[in-house]
Motif scaffolding. Structure first.
Motif, PDB file in Angstrom:
ATOM      1  N   UNK A  26       4.540  -9.187  10.961  1.00 57.88           N
ATOM      2  CA  UNK A  26       4.824  -9.081   9.329  1.00 57.88           C
ATOM      3  C   UNK A  26       3.398  -9.003   8.893  1.00 57.88           C
ATOM      4  N   UNK A  27       3.275  -7.926   7.994  1.00 57.14           N
ATOM      5  CA  UNK A  27       1.792  -7.737   7.536  1.00 57.14           C
ATOM      6  C   UNK A  27       1.928  -7.171   6.102  1.00 57.14           C
ATOM      7  N   UNK A  28       1.058  -7.600   4.964  1.00 58.09           N
ATOM      8  CA  UNK A  28       1.061  -6.940   3.747  1.00 58.09           C
ATOM      9  C   UNK A  28      -0.285  -7.059   3.249  1.00 58.09           C
ATOM     10  N   UNK A  29      -0.552  -6.125   2.247  1.00 56.70           N
ATOM     11  CA  UNK A  29      -2.001  -6.013   1.880  1.00 56.70           C
ATOM     12  C   UNK A  29      -2.011  -5.893   0.376  1.00 56.70           C
ATOM     13  N   UNK A  30      -3.047  -6.130  -0.106  1.00 51.46           N
ATOM     14  CA  UNK A  30      -3.508  -6.034  -1.590  1.00 51.46           C
ATOM     15  C   UNK A  30      -4.844  -5.356  -1.754  1.00 51.46           C
ATOM     16  N   UNK A  31      -4.765  -4.494  -2.807  1.00 46.42           N
ATOM     17  CA  UNK A  31      -6.096  -3.683  -3.042  1.00 46.42           C
ATOM     18  C   UNK A  31      -6.041  -3.124  -4.393  1.00 46.42           C
ATOM     19  N   UNK A  32      -7.172  -2.844  -5.038  1.00 53.38           N
ATOM     20  CA  UNK A  32      -7.247  -2.096  -6.234  1.00 53.38           C
ATOM     21  C   UNK A  32      -7.184  -0.696  -6.103  1.00 53.38           C
ATOM     22  N   UNK A  33      -6.230  -0.175  -7.016  1.00 49.01           N
ATOM     23  CA  UNK A  33      -6.118   1.299  -7.238  1.00 49.01           C
ATOM     24  C   UNK A  33      -5.767   2.211  -6.171  1.00 49.01           C
ATOM     25  N   UNK A  34      -6.293   3.428  -5.870  1.00 46.00           N
ATOM     26  CA  UNK A  34      -5.884   4.388  -4.740  1.00 46.00           C
ATOM     27  C   UNK A  34      -5.638   3.810  -3.529  1.00 46.00           C
ATOM     28  N   UNK A  35      -6.232   2.715  -2.995  1.00 46.41           N
ATOM     29  CA  UNK A  35      -6.148   2.204  -1.492  1.00 46.41           C
ATOM     30  C   UNK A  35      -4.614   1.624  -1.534  1.00 46.41           C
ATOM     31  N   UNK A  36      -4.254   0.852  -2.662  1.00 43.74           N
ATOM     32  CA  UNK A  36      -3.036   0.331  -2.556  1.00 43.74           C
ATOM     33  C   UNK A  36      -1.792   1.334  -2.576  1.00 43.74           C
ATOM     34  N   UNK A  37      -2.197   2.348  -3.395  1.00 40.09           N
ATOM     35  CA  UNK A  37      -1.095   3.556  -3.719  1.00 40.09           C
ATOM     36  C   UNK A  37      -0.769   4.432  -2.565  1.00 40.09           C
ATOM     37  N   UNK A  38      -1.924   4.553  -1.799  1.00 39.42           N
ATOM     38  CA  UNK A  38      -2.074   5.326  -0.537  1.00 39.42           C
ATOM     39  C   UNK A  38      -1.118   4.541   0.429  1.00 39.42           C
ATOM     40  N   UNK A  39      -1.728   3.186   0.642  1.00 38.93           N
ATOM     41  CA  UNK A  39      -0.661   2.732   1.778  1.00 38.93           C
ATOM     42  C   UNK A  39       0.722   2.371   1.447  1.00 38.93           C
ATOM     43  N   UNK A  40       1.025   2.398   0.132  1.00 39.89           N
ATOM     44  CA  UNK A  40       2.151   2.282  -0.230  1.00 39.89           C
ATOM     45  C   UNK A  40       3.363   3.493   0.122  1.00 39.89           C
ATOM     46  N   UNK A  41       2.427   4.697  -0.295  1.00 39.80           N
ATOM     47  CA  UNK A  41       2.870   6.170  -0.089  1.00 39.80           C
ATOM     48  C   UNK A  41       3.149   6.337   1.303  1.00 39.80           C
TER      49      UNK A  41
END
Lengths: 321, 321
Positions: A26-41
């Motif tokens: 089980x792994x989750x991440x947080x980051x500002x801006x493009x990196x988070x949306x890239x990971x989500x996508x």
């Protein structure tokens, strides 16, 4: 397998989120801006809400891994101190003493073990990452007097799951070694690239293997390189002085006798040490993590050029040259 | 297609004999010991009889190409002076002024055009060679006041047949450029390898991309590297001083303000010049080799980062950035 919360989803953090998820954690991440949306996508659990990610880590007793450039570490630690003050904590920053100092100051209750995977490319950002970035790489884990071996095992287990082998070393030994084999190479690449480019278009048109290889890392984002090198400034300074001494000796010999024999012989010998370290047959070694001198045993393995390659309960299994 | 006589059948000479033969030329070689027997065993025309190879070159008006380390050039030129004193002569030695000087002194009647293919590996000897070694490489051809363009065309044609593109430059400009992009990288690799190895087994175990790339050419035969660098000693000395100045400035800045910004920015910019030179779209150019200013026209193309890519009778066709 312990859950993992990765803060920062650039090249290294993003690759770690991928590798941890791929290994079934089980792994989750947080980051500002493009990196988070890239990971989500790309289908990973990620958001730009740092606080929420840390709250979840505290409630699930997850391992929090800091994966941002050194200058941003203090800002994130302030949030960790408020939301997950006693968490299991590691990082992937390329210099260890400054991070350890910040953790001691900002989050004294954190159960911290430093980490540094020796992997990367000259690109950066989520899109540049890959779950296989750490395959076959060395992943440094710090072992000092105060290290909790239970948390060390969490970090080592994550690194092994990501395909790396684990090199346990003291914080000071790590920072000296990377000044020599990572930070000085970046300074050398920069100087070489600048002197070469001073030769104008002809020099650039003739540049082939030796110049291309020697300047490759000068193509990296200079702000990231700067944060890395300057964060280890004191040790790097001493290593730059070694290099200036050797380069000055080469200069003197070339000017006086026309010879570069000593310089080139020492360099060839040094390069052979690297090839030997990569090729050497290895002998098995094991450390019982419950033993009172387990920390010393681990650190000695790293100092001798060895590695941990597996965990079996409380036993760390490895290899020595 | 003019016949080719290659003297010296190591990595470069051996690859040239293969490439010339493969392109359909009559080509033979001479070398001492294992290199000649290796070439013979692989079905090429080769022997250890230098005199016989040179006599044949004189009688067939072949292009003689010297392909041995600089320290051995004078010995071979003494035989050329006796057996083929007016031959068409080129070489593949990595520094051009010392060879040109030796030729003027030892074989004043030779029709000499210097050459230097920018290709190689860290291995040496016949067995390490390949007909494709020069594919896509730059092949420097010297163009000076006294250059006979008929012989220049022989050399350019051979280089093009071997898969290279031709960079015409003056002797002095070549030697300055290679001090920057070939000889300094070897000195840097040697210094970096030695400083890294001083870090002991831990440093070698952690060494990854940046150190591996930056020290790769320190794995080359140090005697060959020595001959190459020392042969260009005067120009290399001046370039080492540039490098010492830049490294000293980095040291000073790191010690006083803790910043490496200027060093890393200049290095990144330099590396971008290399990438731009490799990527740049190119504009067609042509030089009529019968024109009175043809030599100047060729040298200007090289100095601007351009290249010759084809010969059509007396017309050299090329590209400029």
């Amino acid at each position: 397998m312990r859950s993992v919360c990765v803060i920062g989803l650039g090249l290294i953090g993003g690759s770690l989120l991928r590798a941890a998820s791929t290994s079934g954690r089980t792994a989750w991440g947080a980051a500002p801006g493009d990196d988070a949306s890239g990971a989500l996508a790309d289908g990973f659990s990620a958001s730009s809400d740092l606080d929420e990610a840390l709250r979840r880590a505290a409630s699930e007793d997850a391992l929090v891994v800091l994966a941002m450039p050194l200058p941003e570490v203090d800002g994130v630690l302030a949030r960790v101190a408020e939301l997950a003050p006693e968490c299991r904590l590691s990082d992937v920053v390329s210099v260890k003493e400054p991070v350890a100092r910040s953790v001691r100051r900002a989050v004294p209750g954190a159960r911290y073990v430093g980490g540094h995977p020796m992997a990367g490319t000259s690109s950066s950002g989520w899109a540049a990452g890959s779950a296989s970035l750490f395959d076959g790489a060395a992943w440094v884990t710090t072992v000092d007097e105060r290290t909790e071996l239970e948390v060390w095992r969490d970090v080592a287990s994550l690194a092994l799951d990501a395909g790396a082998h684990v090199v346990p070393v003291s914080t000071a030994e790590h920072d000296d070694a990377v000044a020599r084999i990572s930070h000085l190479p970046h300074v050398f690449a920069a100087v070489l690239a600048a002197v070469g480019a001073d030769g104008g278009p002809l020099a650039m048109a003739l540049a082939a293997g030796s110049f291309g290889d020697g300047t490759r890392v000068a193509g990296s984002n200079p702000e990231l390189v700067r944060a890395m090198c300057e964060g280890n400034g004191t040790r790097l300074l001493s290593v730059v002085d070694d290099a200036l001494g050797r380069l000055g000796a080469a200069r003197g010999s070339l000017a006086s006798t026309g010879s570069l024999a000593a310089t080139l012989k020492a360099g060839h010998h040094g390069r052979q040490s690297l090839d030997a370290a990569r090729a050497e047959p290895r002998n098995g070694v094991r450390v019982d993590l419950r033993a009172p001198d387990a920390s010393d045993g681990l650190a000695a393995i790293g100092a001798r050029g060895g590695r941990i390659t597996a965990l079996d309960g409380d036993i760390a299994l490895g290899e020595l040259p």
